[in-house]
Design a protein around this motif. Sequence first.
Motif, PDB file in Angstrom:
ATOM      1  N   GLY A  45       0.784  -1.226   0.000  1.00 37.07           N
ATOM      2  CA  GLY A  45       0.000   0.000   0.000  1.00 37.07           C
ATOM      3  C   GLY A  45       0.818   1.280   0.000  1.00 37.07           C
ATOM      4  N   TYR A  46       1.938   1.286  -0.700  1.00 41.00           N
ATOM      5  CA  TYR A  46       2.712   2.525  -0.794  1.00 41.00           C
ATOM      6  C   TYR A  46       3.393   2.637  -2.150  1.00 41.00           C
ATOM      7  CZ  TYR A  46       7.069   0.021   0.369  1.00 41.00           C
ATOM      8  OH  TYR A  46       8.134  -0.836   0.376  1.00 41.00           O
ATOM      9  N   TYR A  47       3.875   3.865  -2.413  1.00 35.95           N
ATOM     10  CA  TYR A  47       4.523   4.200  -3.672  1.00 35.95           C
ATOM     11  C   TYR A  47       6.030   4.363  -3.484  1.00 35.95           C
ATOM     12  CZ  TYR A  47      -0.034   5.561  -5.608  1.00 35.95           C
ATOM     13  OH  TYR A  47      -1.323   5.585  -6.057  1.00 35.95           O
ATOM     14  N   ILE A  48       6.755   4.099  -4.571  1.00 40.61           N
ATOM     15  CA  ILE A  48       8.169   4.452  -4.688  1.00 40.61           C
ATOM     16  C   ILE A  48       8.286   5.340  -5.922  1.00 40.61           C
ATOM     17  CG2 ILE A  48      10.490   3.631  -5.272  1.00 40.61           C
ATOM     18  CD1 ILE A  48       9.857   2.880  -2.462  1.00 40.61           C
ATOM     19  N   GLU A  49       8.870   6.503  -5.735  1.00 43.80           N
ATOM     20  CA  GLU A  49       9.214   7.388  -6.846  1.00 43.80           C
ATOM     21  C   GLU A  49      10.712   7.238  -7.052  1.00 43.80           C
ATOM     22  OE1 GLU A  49       9.151  10.110  -9.909  1.00 43.80           O
ATOM     23  OE2 GLU A  49       7.459   9.102  -8.960  1.00 43.80           O
ATOM     24  N   LEU A  50      11.112   6.816  -8.241  1.00 46.17           N
ATOM     25  CA  LEU A  50      12.507   6.518  -8.540  1.00 46.17           C
ATOM     26  C   LEU A  50      13.089   7.620  -9.418  1.00 46.17           C
ATOM     27  CD1 LEU A  50      14.741   4.374  -8.230  1.00 46.17           C
ATOM     28  CD2 LEU A  50      13.770   3.214 -10.217  1.00 46.17           C
ATOM     29  N   THR A  51      14.139   8.297  -8.921  1.00 45.71           N
ATOM     30  CA  THR A  51      14.784   9.382  -9.663  1.00 45.71           C
ATOM     31  C   THR A  51      16.286   9.167  -9.629  1.00 45.71           C
ATOM     32  OG1 THR A  51      13.014  10.900  -9.093  1.00 45.71           O
ATOM     33  CG2 THR A  51      15.066  11.878  -9.818  1.00 45.71           C
ATOM     34  N   THR A  52      16.852   8.760 -10.767  1.00 46.20           N
ATOM     35  CA  THR A  52      18.290   8.487 -10.818  1.00 46.20           C
ATOM     36  C   THR A  52      19.023   9.484 -11.709  1.00 46.20           C
ATOM     37  OG1 THR A  52      18.077   6.929 -12.663  1.00 46.20           O
ATOM     38  CG2 THR A  52      17.917   6.020 -10.434  1.00 46.20           C
ATOM     39  N   MET A  53      18.357  10.540 -12.076  1.00 44.32           N
ATOM     40  CA  MET A  53      18.967  11.531 -12.965  1.00 44.32           C
ATOM     41  C   MET A  53      19.653  12.615 -12.150  1.00 44.32           C
ATOM     42  SD  MET A  53      18.107  10.652 -16.196  1.00 44.32           S
ATOM     43  CE  MET A  53      17.651  12.005 -17.216  1.00 44.32           C
ATOM     44  N   ARG A  54      19.518  13.843 -12.561  1.00 42.96           N
ATOM     45  CA  ARG A  54      20.185  14.983 -11.930  1.00 42.96           C
ATOM     46  C   ARG A  54      19.596  15.325 -10.562  1.00 42.96           C
ATOM     47  NH1 ARG A  54      18.894  16.212 -17.025  1.00 42.96           N
ATOM     48  NH2 ARG A  54      17.199  17.569 -16.385  1.00 42.96           N
TER      49      ARG A  54
ATOM     50  N   TRP B  99      13.150   7.448  -3.963  1.00 43.48           N
ATOM     51  CA  TRP B  99      14.446   6.784  -4.101  1.00 43.48           C
ATOM     52  C   TRP B  99      15.258   7.606  -5.079  1.00 43.48           C
ATOM     53  CZ3 TRP B  99      15.244   0.882  -4.285  1.00 43.48           C
ATOM     54  CH2 TRP B  99      14.751   0.301  -3.109  1.00 43.48           C
ATOM     55  N   ASN B 100      16.408   8.085  -4.626  1.00 42.28           N
ATOM     56  CA  ASN B 100      17.267   8.863  -5.502  1.00 42.28           C
ATOM     57  C   ASN B 100      18.367   7.970  -6.078  1.00 42.28           C
ATOM     58  OD1 ASN B 100      19.220   8.584  -3.472  1.00 42.28           O
ATOM     59  ND2 ASN B 100      18.780  10.588  -2.606  1.00 42.28           N
ATOM     60  N   ARG B 101      19.294   8.598  -6.757  1.00 42.54           N
ATOM     61  CA  ARG B 101      20.385   7.867  -7.410  1.00 42.54           C
ATOM     62  C   ARG B 101      21.146   7.003  -6.408  1.00 42.54           C
ATOM     63  NH1 ARG B 101      24.712   9.657 -11.740  1.00 42.54           N
ATOM     64  NH2 ARG B 101      22.960  10.870 -12.427  1.00 42.54           N
ATOM     65  N   ARG B 102      21.456   7.558  -5.249  1.00 47.39           N
ATOM     66  CA  ARG B 102      22.223   6.830  -4.233  1.00 47.39           C
ATOM     67  C   ARG B 102      21.466   5.573  -3.753  1.00 47.39           C
ATOM     68  NH1 ARG B 102      23.332  10.798  -0.049  1.00 47.39           N
ATOM     69  NH2 ARG B 102      23.789  11.947  -1.921  1.00 47.39           N
ATOM     70  N   ASP B 103      20.161   5.703  -3.534  1.00 45.97           N
ATOM     71  CA  ASP B 103      19.349   4.556  -3.119  1.00 45.97           C
ATOM     72  C   ASP B 103      19.401   3.454  -4.184  1.00 45.97           C
ATOM     73  OD1 ASP B 103      18.377   5.760  -0.698  1.00 45.97           O
ATOM     74  OD2 ASP B 103      16.928   6.890  -1.910  1.00 45.97           O
ATOM     75  N   PHE B 104      19.289   3.864  -5.441  1.00 46.19           N
ATOM     76  CA  PHE B 104      19.300   2.877  -6.530  1.00 46.19           C
ATOM     77  C   PHE B 104      20.678   2.238  -6.663  1.00 46.19           C
ATOM     78  CE2 PHE B 104      19.316   1.509 -11.013  1.00 46.19           C
ATOM     79  CZ  PHE B 104      18.221   0.661 -10.978  1.00 46.19           C
ATOM     80  N   GLU B 105      21.732   3.028  -6.489  1.00 50.00           N
ATOM     81  CA  GLU B 105      23.092   2.472  -6.544  1.00 50.00           C
ATOM     82  C   GLU B 105      23.308   1.441  -5.437  1.00 50.00           C
ATOM     83  OE1 GLU B 105      25.252   6.163  -6.475  1.00 50.00           O
ATOM     84  OE2 GLU B 105      25.395   6.232  -8.672  1.00 50.00           O
ATOM     85  N   ARG B 106      22.763   1.707  -4.254  1.00 49.13           N
ATOM     86  CA  ARG B 106      22.849   0.726  -3.154  1.00 49.13           C
ATOM     87  C   ARG B 106      22.120  -0.560  -3.520  1.00 49.13           C
ATOM     88  NH1 ARG B 106      23.038   5.237   0.902  1.00 49.13           N
ATOM     89  NH2 ARG B 106      20.847   5.600   0.526  1.00 49.13           N
ATOM     90  N   LEU B 107      20.977  -0.425  -4.187  1.00 47.81           N
ATOM     91  CA  LEU B 107      20.225  -1.600  -4.628  1.00 47.81           C
ATOM     92  C   LEU B 107      21.053  -2.415  -5.623  1.00 47.81           C
ATOM     93  CD1 LEU B 107      17.300  -2.948  -4.545  1.00 47.81           C
ATOM     94  CD2 LEU B 107      16.941  -1.736  -6.688  1.00 47.81           C
ATOM     95  N   LEU B 108      21.674  -1.734  -6.586  1.00 48.18           N
ATOM     96  CA  LEU B 108      22.525  -2.420  -7.558  1.00 48.18           C
ATOM     97  C   LEU B 108      23.654  -3.156  -6.850  1.00 48.18           C
ATOM     98  CD1 LEU B 108      22.870   0.255 -10.411  1.00 48.18           C
ATOM     99  CD2 LEU B 108      21.426  -1.795 -10.399  1.00 48.18           C
ATOM    100  N   SER B 109      24.269  -2.508  -5.903  1.00 48.96           N
ATOM    101  CA  SER B 109      25.375  -3.118  -5.168  1.00 48.96           C
ATOM    102  C   SER B 109      24.902  -4.339  -4.378  1.00 48.96           C
ATOM    103  CB  SER B 109      25.997  -2.077  -4.239  1.00 48.96           C
ATOM    104  OG  SER B 109      27.027  -2.654  -3.490  1.00 48.96           O
TER     105      SER B 109
END
Length: 161
Positions: free
Chosen positions: A91-100, A126-136
């Motif tokens: 029941g929640y949203y994630i907004e993913l922003t990996t750009m500038r 979720w910003n770029r850093r959050d996504f990079e942590r996910l990739l790692s």
Amino acid sequence: MHASYNVGEANVHLWSDSPLTTAQRPRPIPNPPVAREDIQFSHPSEAEFARLLDFYGIEWRYEPVVYPIEWDEHGNVTEAFTPDFYFVRQGYYIELTTMRQSLTRIKRRKIQRLQELYPEVRIRLWNRRDFERLLSKYGMSSQHDALVGQDALTNAHGNAS
């Protein structure tokens, strides 16, 4: 409080103290359901995020609702926000922003406004850093350049210049 912003060639007027009451505000607008194979993600990071969600069996919807966040004195929507991923069971949203970083600030402002108007909506940016942590975490760091930032978007759309 009134503010004007230039968006491309258009001037957009935002009303922070709209004369409309909460009951009169424009209601969220559901987007029609889209089959998984027909979804057009805005960025390669979103497509990869969706693949991870699918792999782990997390039920999600992509941009299922448009939330009006600003409107004029007549009730015409002047700005709206469509969060990226809705986690159905959670029941929640994630907004993913990996750009500038500037886009992250814009998204934060929109999320803040959304939460003022729709306090029942749960959302996390979720910003770029959050996504990079996910990739790692999932051993995908080697795919960083293909999934993060403007270059990833340019390469995904075949517009390398």
